[in-house]
Write an enzyme that holds these catalytic residues in place. Sequence first.
Site, PDB file in Angstrom:
ATOM      1  CG  HIS A 132      -1.874   1.211   1.280  1.00  0.00           C
ATOM      2  ND1 HIS A 132      -3.109   1.327   1.248  1.00  0.00           N
ATOM      3  CD2 HIS A 132      -1.632   2.133   1.860  1.00  0.00           C
ATOM      4  CE1 HIS A 132      -3.396   2.967   1.283  1.00  0.00           C
ATOM      5  NE2 HIS A 132      -2.389   3.357   2.236  1.00  0.00           N
ATOM      6  CD  GLU A 133       2.220   3.538   3.774  1.00  0.00           C
ATOM      7  OE1 GLU A 133       2.284   4.744   3.088  1.00  0.00           O
ATOM      8  OE2 GLU A 133       0.591   3.482   4.073  1.00  0.00           O
ATOM      9  CG  HIS A 170       0.548   6.314  -1.049  1.00  0.00           C
ATOM     10  ND1 HIS A 170      -0.563   7.349  -1.375  1.00  0.00           N
ATOM     11  CD2 HIS A 170       0.061   5.490   0.691  1.00  0.00           C
ATOM     12  CE1 HIS A 170      -1.942   6.586   0.021  1.00  0.00           C
ATOM     13  NE2 HIS A 170      -1.486   5.675   0.757  1.00  0.00           N
ATOM     14  CD  GLU A 221      -4.597   6.459   2.003  1.00  0.00           C
ATOM     15  OE1 GLU A 221      -5.429   5.309   3.402  1.00  0.00           O
ATOM     16  OE2 GLU A 221      -3.584   7.146   1.927  1.00  0.00           O
TER      17      GLU A 221
END
Length: 272
Positions: free
Chosen positions: A142-143, A146, A197
């Site tokens: 997930h990070e 980004h 997100e």
Amino acid sequence: MNRKHLIVLSLAAAFGAGCQTVETTKSSAVGVGRQQHMMVSSDAVNQSADKAYHDVLAQAQKQNALDRDPATVERVKKIASRLIPATGALRPDAPGWKWEMHVLSSKEVNAWCMPGGKIAVYTGLIEQMKPSDDELAAVMGHEIGHALREHGRERASEAMVEQLGVGILGALTGVNVNLAQTIADVTISLPHSRTQETEADRIGVELAARAGYDPRAAVALWQKMEKLGGGQPPQFLSTHPSTETRIKDLQEYSAKVLPLYQAKAGSAGAGK
């Protein structure tokens, strides 16, 4: 034309000249393809992120909070070593970034990835969440999502517009934006938008699947997050979109990339 109107028109022209529409990632399996508008170059952001990251590491070193547990550091690096090659499916340049990953000792349940692949995982995440490797891969994926989508650059561009808007007269003569501090703020402290997100969620499950981690762990992770936070998840996974909406979306997209995981797992098994 009065001075105020002249300033506004000049500022609008400056924005128009400096703004770029970019394509950061390929659509790939999860189909993230939103156009993004940037006011600052990727090189400038990456250089600033490198400075901000090493400032964080230096502060952690002073506090004896940097990479204190070799086993946890090795675990994070091992998961990263599988996720990073998978980034090439979304960005051919990403596997060649100057990736770094460190573990910071803190009670905070947190993790982040600055632009250019600068990863930090907090011990509070490990100790309180007790994630499996699949779940930790979901967090890190997930990070990394980004970073691949250059959300830090996008948000720094937005911050730059706001700063220029506040100081219009200064903007016309040149505004010195502290980009390193801005990158640190938008990565560590400030919440992402709902759209950002969701993009990171979807990219995260794809990266996990391509790396041989069960993408369905993202759903289990979020359910665990909800219980830990009493309905409010930790800061690094913001409250937008809502937990219910987010879990539903993750269920849909983890199912969509499940064949990638199964193919990877089957290949790994065949190679034994």
